[in-house]
Design a protein around this motif. Sequence first.
Motif, mmCIF file in Angstrom:
data_model
loop_
_atom_site.group_PDB
_atom_site.id
_atom_site.type_symbol
_atom_site.label_atom_id
_atom_site.label_comp_id
_atom_site.label_asym_id
_atom_site.label_seq_id
_atom_site.Cartn_x
_atom_site.Cartn_y
_atom_site.Cartn_z
ATOM 1 N N GLY A 192 3.738 2.819 -2.902
ATOM 2 C CA GLY A 192 3.007 1.966 -3.244
ATOM 3 C C GLY A 192 3.671 1.107 -4.455
ATOM 4 N N CYS A 225 0.530 7.905 -4.979
ATOM 5 C CA CYS A 225 0.618 6.784 -4.700
ATOM 6 C C CYS A 225 1.916 6.285 -4.201
ATOM 7 N N ASP A 284 0.718 -1.274 0.154
ATOM 8 C CA ASP A 284 -0.147 0.078 0.000
ATOM 9 C C ASP A 284 0.915 1.230 -0.025
#
Length: 657
Positions: free
Chosen positions: A85, A82, A65
């Motif tokens: 990630g 992100c 994640d």
Amino acid sequence: MTDMNDTTPYIWTPPSELAAASNLTAFLRATGQSDYDELASRAEADPAWLMQEVFKFCDVRFYRDYDQVLDVSSGQAWARWCVGGTTNIVLNCLDKHRDTAVWDQTFLVWEGEDKRERRSLTYREFDLEVGRLAQGLHEIGIGRSDVVAIYMPNLPETLVAFFAILKLGAIVMPLFSGFGPAPIQARLNHGEAKAVVTADGTWRRGTSGPLKSVLDMALEASPTVKHVIVARRGSLAIDTPMRKDRDLWWDDAIAGKGGMIETAEMQAEDPAILLYTSGTSGEPKGCVWNHIGFIGSMVTRDTIICGDFKSTDRFFFFSDMGWMVGSMCACVPSFAGGSLLVVEGTPDYPDTGRFWRLIAEHRVTYLGVSPTIVRGLMRYGLEVESYDLSSLRMTASGGEAWTTAPWLWFFEQVCKKKIPIINMSGGTEVGGCIFTGTPNHPMNPGSFARPALGVGADIVDQAGQRVPDGTVGELVLRHSSIGLTKSLWKADARYIESYWSTLPGLWVHGDFAMRGLDGLYYILGRSDDTIKIAGKRTGPSELEGILIATGKLAEAAVFGIPHPVKGSAIVCACVPMPGVMGDRSLENQLSLAIVAGMGPSYRPEMVLFVDDLPRTRNMKIMRRVLRAVFEDKDPGDLSALANPEAVDMLREKLAAK
């Protein structure tokens, strides 16, 4: 749920049951928003919140994640998504379906130009072929961050190659299958491609055409390419010389491979697809899509949520892999667990009803078209009525601005005035939509329902101020979005100059747009195609719509040339309908139609009849090329032209005029 004033006239208003069952309505419920406008307002204020909700709603997969959804500490032009990630397009489009009910369902159906040639692959079978080719590529040294080009026609192997390259963490470079040696060579060298996947040849309009031999000419001066994988098209009798130590038949590359190879865990913003778009001058621009960017924008936010693509849909968009829709065809249905129809050849061969037969026989439910395809099929009359298109649930369009006549024809004859046209507009550099349609909003000819979610779209004047409804302005983005190209390949300065410098702090897309008085949005053509007559700026699509509406033309392109009094004078390049003579009488009819529709100031300086118009591989008409040829100037980069012979024919017509 339409979010619109019911007293405003629309061609189509969504039935309540369609809106109630849409993915957009489900997304509104999941996010606790009352309607699209409320959702859009929150998304603009907090794009990171939107993307988190998209990931959750669509079940976007990550190996690890992210630590931070959005980091703009280096400025909007260099936004990072992100952060921390890890993911892969293949994880989201294939791997996640393993050991589910989807795995043994049909993913891909293929038909050759000869309809007797058909193939079908389930997700399990397709994944096996992806794994086998990935093993073969790995064995010859392809790995993370290597650029591998795909120069192939529409075959099942084309889609296999797309995912096999991504599975290894390498970067896909899609090339238009109609390219000649020069544009191939330019892209291979600029992208420093290490390998190319191609085919010996293909069928087009009953004639076999070579690909490998064309590639060989390009490779005479492409020193970075060390490997070429060649698929056999089958049923072809094409001599295909193979160079020792470089060329390898596909069958030999996968021989003895079991298909078991891990999907590479990539940083979310690692490059995945390097897709070139032509510039107005100089070398083509290499747009860089990353793993999370394309999945988060075009695939989930735009097509699944707003465009209403469902797992039960069969997707069909007649597109070459070299256009951004090629990647869309690969990723949208596979992400959703739906199916895809892939077709070799052209829409109107071996017979003019082929396009409609494909939809009927393969039970297509989600049909994509470009306005150019529709205009091309309109010339054959109402033969569409001979085919059962009852499987269609949704249609989508993209690639260029509509004019009214073909939009209405498609809506009436194909959609039967019941099915919406999900109109999408964005671009290669955007990696998704700027404006979009939805099944929850009404339509008028050529309209878009709303700006896409969280992209920062606005329409401004030359000072960067928002223009009132009903006023044409420049289409811009006020902030970054997840799908935007990550700079340009090896060209950071060109990236800033091309998009972020015209109006400082804004991404300038290069399109004219308007929010109409009906509350819907409209693209009015490229802003560099603007014609200024007696001080008034006019988009060419408005004039082209008048010409097409006469029913005498299959295609029209209008452009401006310098004029000492008016500022610009109008030239109309026109392709007559079959059986219509391009003579002085038709020239007068078309000129009078423009005057009747726009006024005497718009009387064309010239009406020129041609057999074809120069267009890109995604069928956009290149008005700048027309204008440059007419003015005897350098037309700039022509490598993306699908039909370069149209330029030579245009010069001949002008010389004879």
